[in-house]
Scaffold this active site. Structure first.
Site, PDB file in Angstrom:
ATOM      1  N   TRP A   1       5.432  80.437   4.993  1.00 51.07           N
ATOM      2  CA  TRP A   1       5.371  79.488   3.859  1.00 51.07           C
ATOM      3  C   TRP A   1       4.309  80.021   2.903  1.00 51.07           C
ATOM      4  O   TRP A   1       3.212  80.364   3.335  1.00 51.07           O
ATOM      5  CB  TRP A   1       4.989  78.114   4.404  1.00 51.07           C
ATOM      6  CG  TRP A   1       4.918  77.032   3.370  1.00 51.07           C
ATOM      7  CD1 TRP A   1       5.824  76.790   2.372  1.00 51.07           C
ATOM      8  CD2 TRP A   1       3.899  76.025   3.248  1.00 51.07           C
ATOM      9  NE1 TRP A   1       5.434  75.698   1.638  1.00 51.07           N
ATOM     10  CE2 TRP A   1       4.256  75.214   2.159  1.00 51.07           C
ATOM     11  CE3 TRP A   1       2.730  75.740   3.952  1.00 51.07           C
ATOM     12  CZ2 TRP A   1       3.478  74.131   1.751  1.00 51.07           C
ATOM     13  CZ3 TRP A   1       1.962  74.660   3.561  1.00 51.07           C
ATOM     14  CH2 TRP A   1       2.334  73.868   2.473  1.00 51.07           C
TER      15      TRP A   1
ATOM     16  N   ASP B   1       1.460  75.132  13.225  1.00 54.34           N
ATOM     17  CA  ASP B   1       1.873  74.306  12.084  1.00 54.34           C
ATOM     18  C   ASP B   1       3.222  73.676  12.438  1.00 54.34           C
ATOM     19  O   ASP B   1       4.218  74.385  12.622  1.00 54.34           O
ATOM     20  CB  ASP B   1       1.997  75.185  10.830  1.00 54.34           C
ATOM     21  CG  ASP B   1       2.347  74.367   9.595  1.00 54.34           C
ATOM     22  OD1 ASP B   1       2.436  73.129   9.698  1.00 54.34           O
ATOM     23  OD2 ASP B   1       2.540  74.971   8.516  1.00 54.34           O
TER      24      ASP B   1
ATOM     25  N   LYS C   1       8.739  65.349   6.171  1.00 55.68           N
ATOM     26  CA  LYS C   1      10.182  65.512   6.403  1.00 55.68           C
ATOM     27  C   LYS C   1      10.694  64.508   7.417  1.00 55.68           C
ATOM     28  O   LYS C   1      11.708  63.852   7.193  1.00 55.68           O
ATOM     29  CB  LYS C   1      10.502  66.904   6.941  1.00 55.68           C
ATOM     30  CG  LYS C   1      10.017  68.161   6.248  1.00 55.68           C
ATOM     31  CD  LYS C   1       9.636  68.124   4.897  1.00 55.68           C
ATOM     32  CE  LYS C   1       9.293  69.378   4.169  1.00 55.68           C
ATOM     33  NZ  LYS C   1       7.887  69.747   4.130  1.00 55.68           N
TER      34      LYS C   1
HETATM   35  N1  PMP Z   1       3.820  73.705   6.665  1.00 53.45           N
HETATM   36  C1  PMP Z   1       5.058  74.110   6.396  1.00 53.45           C
HETATM   37  C2  PMP Z   1       5.644  75.228   7.184  1.00 53.45           C
HETATM   38  C3  PMP Z   1       5.784  73.484   5.392  1.00 53.45           C
HETATM   39  O1  PMP Z   1       7.017  73.900   5.125  1.00 53.45           O
HETATM   40  C4  PMP Z   1       5.209  72.412   4.673  1.00 53.45           C
HETATM   41  C5  PMP Z   1       5.927  71.661   3.595  1.00 53.45           C
HETATM   42  N2  PMP Z   1       6.867  72.275   2.904  1.00 53.45           N
HETATM   43  C6  PMP Z   1       3.909  72.032   4.990  1.00 53.45           C
HETATM   44  C7  PMP Z   1       3.248  72.692   5.995  1.00 53.45           C
HETATM   45  C8  PMP Z   1       3.189  70.956   4.236  1.00 53.45           C
HETATM   46  O2  PMP Z   1       3.625  69.704   4.462  1.00 53.45           O
HETATM   47  P1  PMP Z   1       3.180  68.480   3.536  1.00 53.45           P
HETATM   48  O3  PMP Z   1       4.208  68.388   2.475  1.00 53.45           O
HETATM   49  O4  PMP Z   1       3.158  67.337   4.459  1.00 53.45           O
HETATM   50  O5  PMP Z   1       1.828  68.800   2.992  1.00 53.45           O
END
Ligand code: PMP
Length: 398
Positions: free
Chosen positions: A130, A211, A247
């Site tokens: 990410w 994560d 999500k």
């Molecule tokens: N880690 C990963 C791998 C993600 O894909 C995301 C959100 N796209 C996050 C962390 C962050 O999540 P949040 O939107 O709750 O900050």
């Protein structure tokens, strides 16, 4: 002071949505997002969330400050969800959980904590990962390196290369691992591979930072959390987990997540928690109430929890159906080389489409994907599946 400030480039994925919004073609499709949309193309408001929200509104309470580390009913329920209710780590008081501003906040607070406790440590993230991982850990002062992860030839994990790279890291290096539904590739480790990774991390004294932003989005709450249990069972006595409800509860804008720190014993967990609280105190003092009240309200009610689990299952099964449907329609359109999409997990797929093919999809068909070929499967629907499959087959063949 601000006369000569440099303009930094915007987030490329958000830029994609702006371009999509400006596109006037009625058949346009935005597969560039990182959001789960329902069949009607909307972000779902889960029924369990709506019900708890109505209850909270009826019993409206004054809005005092939460403790620095969040709503206790929330952190307790989160710990049980992430580690499993029967986890020996919980029974031993070895897990300190703090409510955070989304999963992103958990990553940043965790990064600040580790940078303070391990000031010379480097962090290794998967290649690719990410895109915010590099930015968040870099901003916290870490040197960020990469370990091999994705194999473009198989569209899965290049496991030998991953193990080889992890094996070369210095002891004390932090290793960022996606628990499930790897973003951006959709390529996950098997249980057996997790066991091998856990053994290597322990052997090489590497520090796991897990994560978990998509628990329940592939196989189920427990199966998707397997990595956490496997790392614990390998006897690694200290690690951290960042989790997010963006999500799994469809609560993106409530910014609700948590950081759980596992320490060798209950006293060490208390001491680490005091450090986490100091970090939070100096960034935003204490978290906000609403998202935590919603999640805690659902997880702590037998009835609402059942409803939430059913809704999570619906989302997960719909993603699987969209993956199947896309592969089938691609075969029917004369593009049989995409069967791997069924093996990938979660919302995303590294589709294997080149930047030039992604450009053609956008220019000729109004289908927006990330330049790397990442598509959000959860932004497809039975309505646009045919159109997308036909277009992908055409650009893939040319
Ligand atoms: N880690 C990963 C791998 C993600 O894909 C995301 C959100 N796209 C996050 C962390 C962050 O999540 P949040 O939107 O709750 O900050």
């Amino acid at each position: 002071f601000f006369a000569n400030v440099e303009l930094v480039p915007g987030d490329p994925i958000l830029g994609l949505t702006e371009a999509y919004n400006a596109d006037s073609r009625p058949t346009k499709v935005n597969l560039g997002v990182g959001i789960y949309y329902d069949e009607s193309g909307r972000i779902p408001l889960l029924r369990a969330v709506k019900q708890i929200e109505q209850q909270l509104a009826t019993d409206a309470k004054p809005r005092g400050y939460l403790p620095i580390d969040g709503l206790p009913a929330y952190t307790q329920a989160t710990r049980e969800l992430v580690f499993g209710k029967d986890s020996p780590l919980l029974a031993a008081g070895r897990v300190a959980t703090s409510q955070t501003i989304g999963g992103s906040g958990a990553l940043r607070v965790g990064a600040d904590l580790l940078h303070k406790l391990l000031p010379h440590a480097t962090i290794a993230i998967s290649n690719p990962s990410w895109e915010n991982h590099r930015a968040v850990f870099g901003a916290a002062g870490f040197e960020v390196v990469e370990y091999s992860y994705f194999d473009a030839a198989t569209h899965g994990v290049d496991f030998d290369a991953m193990l080889a790279d992890l094996g070369k890291l210095q002891p004390g290096t932090v290793v960022l691992l996606h628990a499930c539904c790897h973003n951006p590739t959709g390529a996950d480790l098997t249980v057996d591979q997790w066991k091998q990774v856990a053994a290597l991390l322990k052997d090489r004294q590497l520090f796991p930072f897990i994560d978990m932003a998509y628990q329940g989005f592939d196989k189920g709450i427990e199966q998707d959390g397997a990595a956490v249990r496997i790392i614990a069972e390998a006897g690694i006595d200290s690690f951290v987990v960042a989790n997010s409800y963006s999500k799994s509860f469809s609560l993106y804008g409530e910014r609700i997540g948590a950081l759980s720190v596992v320490a060798p014993d209950a006293n060490a967990a208390k001491a680490v928690q005091s450090q986490v609280k100091r970090i939070i105190r100096t960034i935003y003092s204490s978290p906000s109430n609403h998202g935590a009240a919603l999640v805690a309200g659902v997880l702590n009610s037998v009835e609402l929890r059942q409803l939430w689990e059913a809704e999570l299952t619906e989302m997960r099964e719909r993603i699987h159906a969209l993956r199947n449907g896309l592969v089938e329609k691609l075969v029917a359109a004369g593009a049989p080389g995409f069967a791997f999409i069924n093996d990938q997990a979660g919302m995303f797929s590294y589709s294997g489409l080149s930047r030039a093919q992604v450009d053609r999809l956008r220019d000729e068909y109004g289908i927006y994907a990330v330049g790397t070929g990442r598509i959000c499967v959860a932004a497809l629907s039975q309505n646009n599946l045919d159109y997308v499959a036909q277009a992908v087959a055409k650009v893939a063949k040319a």
